[in-house]
Design a protein around this motif. Structure first.
Motif, PDB file in Angstrom:
ATOM      1  N   THR A  16       1.087  -1.101   0.038  1.00 57.52           N
ATOM      2  CA  THR A  16      -0.081   0.083  -0.008  1.00 57.52           C
ATOM      3  C   THR A  16       0.852   1.382   0.155  1.00 57.52           C
ATOM      4  O   THR A  16      -0.148   2.256  -0.265  1.00 57.52           O
ATOM      5  CB  THR A  16      -0.361  -0.207   1.338  1.00 57.52           C
ATOM      6  N   ALA A  17       2.506   0.683  -0.060  1.00 49.16           N
ATOM      7  CA  ALA A  17       2.873   1.794  -0.065  1.00 49.16           C
ATOM      8  C   ALA A  17       2.478   2.854  -1.620  1.00 49.16           C
ATOM      9  O   ALA A  17       2.706   2.068  -1.757  1.00 49.16           O
ATOM     10  CB  ALA A  17       4.747   1.724   0.444  1.00 49.16           C
ATOM     11  N   PRO A  18       2.946   4.166  -0.699  1.00 48.51           N
ATOM     12  CA  PRO A  18       3.195   4.820  -2.479  1.00 48.51           C
ATOM     13  C   PRO A  18       4.758   4.642  -3.603  1.00 48.51           C
ATOM     14  O   PRO A  18       5.210   4.566  -2.434  1.00 48.51           O
ATOM     15  CB  PRO A  18       3.022   6.808  -2.004  1.00 48.51           C
ATOM     16  N   ARG A  19       4.019   5.004  -4.359  1.00 50.24           N
ATOM     17  CA  ARG A  19       4.908   4.681  -5.296  1.00 50.24           C
ATOM     18  C   ARG A  19       4.643   5.725  -6.516  1.00 50.24           C
ATOM     19  O   ARG A  19       4.075   6.296  -7.134  1.00 50.24           O
ATOM     20  CB  ARG A  19       5.092   3.028  -5.832  1.00 50.24           C
ATOM     21  N   ILE A  20       6.273   5.779  -7.408  1.00 50.31           N
ATOM     22  CA  ILE A  20       6.507   6.297  -8.934  1.00 50.31           C
ATOM     23  C   ILE A  20       6.308   5.876  -9.632  1.00 50.31           C
ATOM     24  O   ILE A  20       6.883   5.087  -9.913  1.00 50.31           O
ATOM     25  CB  ILE A  20       6.861   7.426  -8.551  1.00 50.31           C
ATOM     26  N   GLY A  21       5.587   5.796 -10.537  1.00 51.11           N
ATOM     27  CA  GLY A  21       5.018   4.897 -11.992  1.00 51.11           C
ATOM     28  C   GLY A  21       6.710   4.820 -12.329  1.00 51.11           C
ATOM     29  O   GLY A  21       7.073   6.466 -12.717  1.00 51.11           O
ATOM     30  N   VAL A  22       6.681   4.295 -13.062  1.00 54.65           N
ATOM     31  CA  VAL A  22       7.372   3.775 -14.290  1.00 54.65           C
ATOM     32  C   VAL A  22       6.871   4.288 -15.774  1.00 54.65           C
ATOM     33  O   VAL A  22       6.360   3.358 -16.580  1.00 54.65           O
ATOM     34  CB  VAL A  22       8.475   2.724 -14.125  1.00 54.65           C
ATOM     35  N   LEU A  23       6.899   5.078 -16.374  1.00 56.42           N
ATOM     36  CA  LEU A  23       6.170   5.704 -17.611  1.00 56.42           C
ATOM     37  C   LEU A  23       7.056   5.025 -18.808  1.00 56.42           C
ATOM     38  O   LEU A  23       8.324   5.228 -19.038  1.00 56.42           O
ATOM     39  CB  LEU A  23       5.913   6.882 -17.232  1.00 56.42           C
ATOM     40  N   LYS A  24       6.762   4.459 -19.482  1.00 55.77           N
ATOM     41  CA  LYS A  24       7.474   4.009 -20.545  1.00 55.77           C
ATOM     42  C   LYS A  24       8.008   5.010 -21.901  1.00 55.77           C
ATOM     43  O   LYS A  24       7.205   5.493 -22.359  1.00 55.77           O
ATOM     44  CB  LYS A  24       7.138   3.153 -21.277  1.00 55.77           C
ATOM     45  N   THR A  25       8.859   5.088 -22.312  1.00 55.24           N
ATOM     46  CA  THR A  25       9.315   5.419 -23.423  1.00 55.24           C
ATOM     47  C   THR A  25       9.371   4.686 -24.448  1.00 55.24           C
ATOM     48  O   THR A  25      10.391   3.839 -24.760  1.00 55.24           O
ATOM     49  CB  THR A  25      10.701   6.370 -23.185  1.00 55.24           C
ATOM     50  N   TYR A  26       8.464   4.913 -25.179  1.00 54.15           N
ATOM     51  CA  TYR A  26       8.658   4.468 -27.295  1.00 54.15           C
ATOM     52  C   TYR A  26       9.724   4.338 -28.244  1.00 54.15           C
ATOM     53  O   TYR A  26      10.028   5.331 -27.354  1.00 54.15           O
ATOM     54  CB  TYR A  26       7.222   4.499 -27.861  1.00 54.15           C
ATOM     55  N   LYS A  27       9.948   3.242 -28.574  1.00 58.34           N
ATOM     56  CA  LYS A  27      10.503   3.628 -29.859  1.00 58.34           C
ATOM     57  C   LYS A  27      10.337   3.870 -30.923  1.00 58.34           C
ATOM     58  O   LYS A  27       8.814   3.713 -31.288  1.00 58.34           O
ATOM     59  CB  LYS A  27      12.817   2.919 -29.833  1.00 58.34           C
ATOM     60  N   LEU A  28      11.136   4.066 -32.035  1.00 59.29           N
ATOM     61  CA  LEU A  28      10.771   4.706 -33.573  1.00 59.29           C
ATOM     62  C   LEU A  28      10.889   2.195 -34.024  1.00 59.29           C
ATOM     63  O   LEU A  28      11.495   1.709 -33.259  1.00 59.29           O
ATOM     64  CB  LEU A  28      11.584   4.947 -33.916  1.00 59.29           C
ATOM     65  N   PHE A  29      10.240   2.528 -35.512  1.00 56.33           N
ATOM     66  CA  PHE A  29      10.595   1.363 -35.950  1.00 56.33           C
ATOM     67  C   PHE A  29      10.580   1.204 -37.210  1.00 56.33           C
ATOM     68  O   PHE A  29       9.878   1.924 -37.790  1.00 56.33           O
ATOM     69  CB  PHE A  29       8.566   0.371 -35.505  1.00 56.33           C
ATOM     70  N   ILE A  30      11.993   0.849 -37.690  1.00 53.15           N
ATOM     71  CA  ILE A  30      12.064   1.152 -38.384  1.00 53.15           C
ATOM     72  C   ILE A  30      13.216   0.282 -39.373  1.00 53.15           C
ATOM     73  O   ILE A  30      14.522  -0.221 -38.625  1.00 53.15           O
ATOM     74  CB  ILE A  30      13.290   2.682 -38.994  1.00 53.15           C
ATOM     75  N   GLY A  31      13.585  -0.342 -40.403  1.00 58.21           N
ATOM     76  CA  GLY A  31      14.073  -1.801 -40.831  1.00 58.21           C
ATOM     77  C   GLY A  31      13.630  -2.835 -39.847  1.00 58.21           C
ATOM     78  O   GLY A  31      14.461  -4.167 -39.709  1.00 58.21           O
ATOM     79  N   PRO A  57       8.522   9.343 -28.635  1.00 57.24           N
ATOM     80  CA  PRO A  57      10.135   9.643 -29.755  1.00 57.24           C
ATOM     81  C   PRO A  57       9.625  10.725 -31.181  1.00 57.24           C
ATOM     82  O   PRO A  57       8.241  10.660 -31.648  1.00 57.24           O
ATOM     83  CB  PRO A  57      11.136   8.539 -30.138  1.00 57.24           C
ATOM     84  N   HIS A  58      10.155  11.310 -30.752  1.00 57.42           N
ATOM     85  CA  HIS A  58      10.139  12.708 -32.007  1.00 57.42           C
ATOM     86  C   HIS A  58      10.805  12.297 -32.979  1.00 57.42           C
ATOM     87  O   HIS A  58      11.614  12.649 -33.523  1.00 57.42           O
ATOM     88  CB  HIS A  58      10.529  13.909 -31.529  1.00 57.42           C
ATOM     89  N   ALA A  59       9.815  11.903 -34.308  1.00 57.71           N
ATOM     90  CA  ALA A  59      10.928  11.745 -35.114  1.00 57.71           C
ATOM     91  C   ALA A  59      11.251  12.952 -36.123  1.00 57.71           C
ATOM     92  O   ALA A  59      10.776  13.867 -36.313  1.00 57.71           O
ATOM     93  CB  ALA A  59      10.111  10.277 -36.355  1.00 57.71           C
ATOM     94  N   SER A  60      12.362  12.432 -36.346  1.00 56.04           N
ATOM     95  CA  SER A  60      12.841  13.660 -37.411  1.00 56.04           C
ATOM     96  C   SER A  60      13.268  13.326 -38.428  1.00 56.04           C
ATOM     97  O   SER A  60      12.436  12.481 -39.009  1.00 56.04           O
ATOM     98  CB  SER A  60      14.800  13.887 -37.044  1.00 56.04           C
ATOM     99  N   ARG A  61      13.567  14.978 -39.139  1.00 58.33           N
ATOM    100  CA  ARG A  61      13.677  14.258 -40.885  1.00 58.33           C
ATOM    101  C   ARG A  61      14.642  12.902 -41.814  1.00 58.33           C
ATOM    102  O   ARG A  61      14.201  12.590 -42.178  1.00 58.33           O
ATOM    103  CB  ARG A  61      13.894  15.887 -41.675  1.00 58.33           C
ATOM    104  N   LYS A  62      15.745  13.182 -40.749  1.00 61.26           N
ATOM    105  CA  LYS A  62      16.853  11.658 -40.875  1.00 61.26           C
ATOM    106  C   LYS A  62      16.210  10.719 -40.713  1.00 61.26           C
ATOM    107  O   LYS A  62      15.999   9.624 -41.282  1.00 61.26           O
ATOM    108  CB  LYS A  62      18.020  12.086 -39.951  1.00 61.26           C
ATOM    109  N   ASP A  63      15.021  10.677 -39.582  1.00 61.94           N
ATOM    110  CA  ASP A  63      14.372   9.131 -39.298  1.00 61.94           C
ATOM    111  C   ASP A  63      13.901   9.081 -40.164  1.00 61.94           C
ATOM    112  O   ASP A  63      13.275   7.616 -40.892  1.00 61.94           O
ATOM    113  CB  ASP A  63      13.838   9.542 -38.059  1.00 61.94           C
TER     114      ASP A  63
END
Length: 303
Positions: A16-31, A57-63
């Motif tokens: 029941t102890a409070p905790r900080i959730g771990v939010l997922k950081t996604y990646k691009l899908f290329i090749g 992820p914030h894809a760039s022009r190079k991505d």
């Protein structure tokens, strides 16, 4: 010994102890891989109430250019795969989508503000839509091809062939059903795809990338970028190695018109549907035929 144990034993965990959730950081899908964005940037994805869900992820022009390279590399293999085999690969993806039904239901509910039952119905429809398109893989030639009556001692046969690499702007509001409705017909007919996700509702698309990565779909057939269509769209519309452009997710008339004009410089096939397209209705065969070219062969019948 007992005193030492007493000092180091942390005791029972408190659920029941409070905790900080771990939010997922996604990646691009290329090749077929999951690279981080070349820009190094991510942005916050929130639900319909504004609650922070994850980082995309914030894809760039190079991505975007890297995704084009991957899609072009995958095209000869995928377009050369038999229609029956393509259908089997797509059926397998549908099975895997069904296996993640609960996760997709949660993500659709969060993105679109639906109840769990409403979101589950959307996921059911999305899986059914994928299966429906998979069934068309080895039947498209029958409806798009023909034997043409001509004057003279010739056979005249027309057969459909995939256009090539298609850039898709995914619907901004239909985060899963609309997404599948624009992606599945493109790859069913042997094209490869670069998909720009909904900016505010990208999680179902990014989860779909995880499904595709563990399926037997060849790497590069589908490439998924998250970010802003206003930044990535012009890059893909102007790219000479993109053969067609689907403007479904161009959420303003100005953006759609700009991308259409940019695509004209390289003679791209452009699909510009009605901005209020209803993905819950029967899709018909329009999208199946939208990114096909027709090859006609003349052959003498002999004497």
């Amino acid at each position: 010994m007992s005193e030492q144990k007493q000092k180091t034993d942390p005791g029972p965990l408190d659920a029941t102890a409070p905790r900080i959730g771990v939010l997922k950081t996604y990646k691009l899908f290329i090749g077929g891989a999951f690279p981080r964005s070349e820009s190094g940037r991510v942005y916050e994805v929130t639900d319909h109430t504004g609650q922070w869900l994850a980082n995309a992820p914030h894809a760039s022009r190079k991505d975007a250019r890297d995704a084009v390279t991957a899609a072009r590399k995958a095209f000869p293999t995928w377009s050369g795969t038999t229609a029956y085999n393509r259908g089997q690969i797509l059926y397998r993806i549908a099975e895997m989508l069904q296996g993640r039904h609960a996760q997709f239901t949660r993500e659709v509910a969060q993105a679109e503000g639906l109840t769990p039952n409403e979101a589950a119905a959307v996921v059911d429809a999305a899986v059914d839509r994928w299966v429906w398109y998979a069934g068309w893989a080895d039947k498209t030639t029958q409806i798009a091809g023909s034997a043409n009556p001509v004057a003279g001692p010739y056979f005249n046969l027309s057969t459909p062939e995939p256009t090539g690499t298609v850039a898709i702007l995914a619907p901004q509001h239909s985060s899963l059903l609309g997404l599948i409705s624009v992606l599945a017909p493109v790859i069913t007919t042997g094209n490869t795809a670069i998909l720009i996700t909904s900016t505010t509702r990208p999680l179902p698309a990014l989860t779909l990338a995880e499904v595709l990565a563990t399926s037997d779909l060849p790497g590069g057939v589908v490439n998924i970028l998250s970010g802003h269509a206003t930044q990535l769209g012009p890059v893909l519309a102007a790219h000479q190695d993109i053969n067609a452009l689907d403007l479904t997710g161009a959420d303003t008339h100005e953006l759609a018109t700009h991308l259409e004009a940019t695509a004209a410089d390289t003679l791209k096939r452009v699909h510009r549907p009605h901005p209020t397209e209803d993905f819950t209705t029967d899709p018909g065969t329009t999208r199946l035929l939208a990114h096909l070219e027709t090859k006609t062969v003349w052959h003498p019948t002999g004497t």
